[in-house]
Motif scaffolding. Structure first.
Motif: not given
Lengths: 83, 83
Positions: A34-38, A74-83, A16-20
């Motif tokens: 100028g060296g900035v890519g994605d 349009i979004e994927a999410f990942a859940i990580e437990a914080v200990t 998906l395109s990321d306008p931001e």
């Protein structure tokens, strides 16, 4: 009941395109980097949930992502437990 | 010149209120998730930079955060090299 902490990372689904991100990349080029890519943007949510165990807390957080915190179309999410 | 990838995590500075987090917490309570405690929002930016070495690339990313990507008045940022 124990309090469990999670970190949710929400990113745009692959392809998906990321306008931001595109705008930030252009702005950085204009500033002379100028060296900035994605460049791609995502969100991170820290959340605490009181539940009887970690599995219950995690499944609640997953439900919250589907219902409110993320846009599963349009979004994927990942859940990580914080200990 | 090599391409270096970084992940920038931007969060509100300690002690500042997080209106987005407060609103999400209230909305989650309204949806029936009474066990939800603190909720806080942040941003995550994945960026690729072409530079002669990792140190140069990292210092450029730090500068980009100060100048454009983050708001140093209210936000803290962490830069991590992704290999």
């Amino acid at each position: 009941m124990t309090t469990h902490a999670f970190e949710i990372t929400i990113t745009r689904k692959e392809g998906l395109s990321d306008p931001e991100g595109t705008t930030a990349k252009k702005a950085l080029h204009d500033l002379g980097y100028g060296g900035v890519g994605d460049v791609s943007f995502g969100r991170i949510i820290a959340i605490e949930v009181e539940a009887k165990n970690l599995a219950t807390a995690r499944s609640q957080v997953e439900e919250m992502c589907m219902r409110l915190l993320a846009n599963p179309v349009i979004e994927a999410f990942a859940i990580e437990a914080v200990t």
